[in-house]
Design a protein around this motif. Structure first.
Motif, PDB file in Angstrom:
ATOM      1  N   MET A 185       0.830  -1.192   0.000  1.00 15.94           N
ATOM      2  CA  MET A 185       0.000   0.000   0.000  1.00 15.94           C
ATOM      3  C   MET A 185       0.867   1.246   0.000  1.00 15.94           C
ATOM      4  O   MET A 185       1.627   1.487   0.937  1.00 15.94           O
ATOM      5  CB  MET A 185      -0.887  -0.032   1.247  1.00 15.94           C
ATOM      6  N   SER A 186       0.764   2.038  -1.046  1.00 19.56           N
ATOM      7  CA  SER A 186       1.515   3.284  -1.086  1.00 19.56           C
ATOM      8  C   SER A 186       0.620   4.418  -0.610  1.00 19.56           C
ATOM      9  O   SER A 186      -0.599   4.400  -0.813  1.00 19.56           O
ATOM     10  CB  SER A 186       2.007   3.586  -2.502  1.00 19.56           C
ATOM     11  N   SER A 187       1.228   5.395   0.033  1.00 14.57           N
ATOM     12  CA  SER A 187       0.447   6.510   0.551  1.00 14.57           C
ATOM     13  C   SER A 187       1.371   7.659   0.927  1.00 14.57           C
ATOM     14  O   SER A 187       2.550   7.470   1.161  1.00 14.57           O
ATOM     15  CB  SER A 187      -0.351   6.072   1.786  1.00 14.57           C
ATOM     16  N   HIS A 188       0.788   8.864   0.990  1.00 16.02           N
ATOM     17  CA  HIS A 188       1.484   9.973   1.628  1.00 16.02           C
ATOM     18  C   HIS A 188       0.766  10.355   2.916  1.00 16.02           C
ATOM     19  O   HIS A 188       1.138  11.315   3.587  1.00 16.02           O
ATOM     20  CB  HIS A 188       1.578  11.182   0.679  1.00 16.02           C
ATOM     21  N   ILE A 189      -0.286   9.585   3.268  1.00 14.18           N
ATOM     22  CA  ILE A 189      -1.026   9.795   4.511  1.00 14.18           C
ATOM     23  C   ILE A 189      -0.492   8.811   5.546  1.00 14.18           C
ATOM     24  O   ILE A 189      -0.769   7.620   5.507  1.00 14.18           O
ATOM     25  CB  ILE A 189      -2.537   9.613   4.307  1.00 14.18           C
ATOM     26  N   VAL A 190       0.298   9.320   6.461  1.00 14.88           N
ATOM     27  CA  VAL A 190       1.050   8.449   7.365  1.00 14.88           C
ATOM     28  C   VAL A 190       0.136   7.707   8.326  1.00 14.88           C
ATOM     29  O   VAL A 190       0.363   6.529   8.624  1.00 14.88           O
ATOM     30  CB  VAL A 190       2.096   9.269   8.138  1.00 14.88           C
ATOM     31  N   GLU A 194       0.236   3.733   9.379  1.00 12.16           N
ATOM     32  CA  GLU A 194       0.601   3.426  10.755  1.00 12.16           C
ATOM     33  C   GLU A 194      -0.416   2.499  11.405  1.00 12.16           C
ATOM     34  O   GLU A 194      -0.076   1.643  12.220  1.00 12.16           O
ATOM     35  CB  GLU A 194       0.706   4.725  11.545  1.00 12.16           C
ATOM     36  N   ALA A 195      -1.689   2.633  11.020  1.00 10.37           N
ATOM     37  CA  ALA A 195      -2.762   1.873  11.653  1.00 10.37           C
ATOM     38  C   ALA A 195      -2.739   0.392  11.290  1.00 10.37           C
ATOM     39  O   ALA A 195      -3.211  -0.446  12.076  1.00 10.37           O
ATOM     40  CB  ALA A 195      -4.113   2.476  11.277  1.00 10.37           C
ATOM     41  N   VAL A 196      -2.214   0.031  10.126  1.00  8.12           N
ATOM     42  CA  VAL A 196      -2.351  -1.352   9.661  1.00  8.12           C
ATOM     43  C   VAL A 196      -1.053  -2.027   9.240  1.00  8.12           C
ATOM     44  O   VAL A 196      -1.003  -3.255   9.105  1.00  8.12           O
ATOM     45  CB  VAL A 196      -3.352  -1.431   8.473  1.00  8.12           C
ATOM     46  N   ALA A 197       0.009  -1.270   9.007  1.00  7.55           N
ATOM     47  CA  ALA A 197       1.213  -1.839   8.395  1.00  7.55           C
ATOM     48  C   ALA A 197       2.052  -2.640   9.381  1.00  7.55           C
ATOM     49  O   ALA A 197       2.205  -2.253  10.542  1.00  7.55           O
ATOM     50  CB  ALA A 197       2.062  -0.739   7.772  1.00  7.55           C
TER      51      ALA A 197
END
Length: 307
Positions: A185-190, A194-197
């Motif tokens: 999952m790529s994102s710029h929303i940390v 943080e919640a699932v990785a």
């Protein structure tokens, strides 16, 4: 198969501009891997290389044990993909479009499609051209998840979603991981990563600058602390604590920052009477920004050593 994704010195250049520079990375089977970076860092380039949507300048990629170029058809049948710029045929309604995609997949139970659509609040009777950006993103999520793929590749998956639907998405990711699926999952929303990785990679200007678990990244972070004492203490009592600490003029308040584990500080405090204690839990958001504020772009773990 131990790794769902294996990248070795993967590089992509666009003329004089380099989109990705020698990326070496393993993503384990069954893990949720968060790939963080601002827009333009190289996240979408990496994903497109994984799926053979673009070709690398050099280096190699193996996905689910397959070569994306030589085995593209077999690979894509085992992958659920949501593009960062998800587009679809706007002439159909949602139900017809999802049924069409399900048929291409060899068949997906209608109850599976209906269940996902209901959880995300997606009206299947609406024509796609009338959908808002957020609802089109829901459509993209349904088509990615509906066939229960071995690997989910999600590029900026919560773009346009409201907070309640974002939480539903995170629930879907958690359920996929419990089911043994791998999520990249790529994102710029940390916060959502943080919640699932299980692990996080941070990419900067096409280079991997950090790779570790969320817990390990936090363990190496800086914490702000404030401690008050019943009686004055001396600065020598905290000589073994890594960080920047200072006592007030009366010696009854200790403030500053500590680096890494708080164990040394706790042991130093144990011999005094503490009347107040405040320590911030480092947010991954702060760690992420630290790699974009003067940090050298070189692959490393939280120890500062090469990854």
């Amino acid at each position: 198969m131990e790794n769902a994704i294996e990248l070795r010195e993967l590089t992509k250049t666009y003329g004089a501009r380099r989109g990705l520079s020698g990326l070496t990375l393993d993503v384990r089977v069954g893990e949720v891997f968060g790939f963080l970076g601002p827009n333009g860092a190289g996240k979408s380039t990496t994903i497109r290389l994984l799926l053979d949507l673009i070709r690398p300048t050099s280096g190699s990629a193996v996905v689910l044990g397959l070569d994306p170029r030589a085995d593209g058809l077999r690979l894509r049948s085992r992958v659920g993909y949501l593009a960062g710029d998800f587009v679809c045929d706007v002439r159909q309604n949602v139900r017809g479009y999802l049924r069409f995609l399900a048929a291409l997949r060899g068949g997906v139970p209608q109850e599976r499609i209906d269940g996902l659509a209901d959880r995300l609040g997606l009206d299947q009777g609406t024509r796609i051209k009338k959908l808002s950006k957020g609802n089109r993103q829901k459509l993209g999520l349904v088509q990615a998840f509906m066939h229960t793929p071995e690997l989910l590749v999600l590029d900026e998956p919560t773009s346009g979603l409201d907070p309640l639907v974002q939480q539903t998405f995170l629930d879907l990711v958690t359920e996929a991981a419990v089911n043994g699926q791998t999520v990249f999952m790529s994102s710029h929303i940390v916060s959502e990563v943080e919640a699932v990785a299980d692990r996080v990679g941070i990419i900067r200007d096409g280079l991997l600058v950090a790779l570790d678990t969320v817990a390990a990244l936090r363990a190496g972070a800086v914490r702000d602390i404030e401690v008050t004492f019943a009686h004055p203490v001396t600065a020598d009592a905290f000589a073994g604590v890594d960080g920047r600490l200072h006592l007030d003029a009366d010696g009854t308040t200790l403030t500053g920052q500590i680096t890494g584990s708080p164990d040394a500080l706790v042991k130093a405090l144990a011999v005094h009477t503490v009347t107040g204690l405040r320590a911030t839990e480092p947010a991954l958001e702060e760690l992420f920004h630290s790699y974009y504020e003067g940090a050298e772009a070189a692959p490393r773990t939280t120890t500062g050593q090469p990854a």
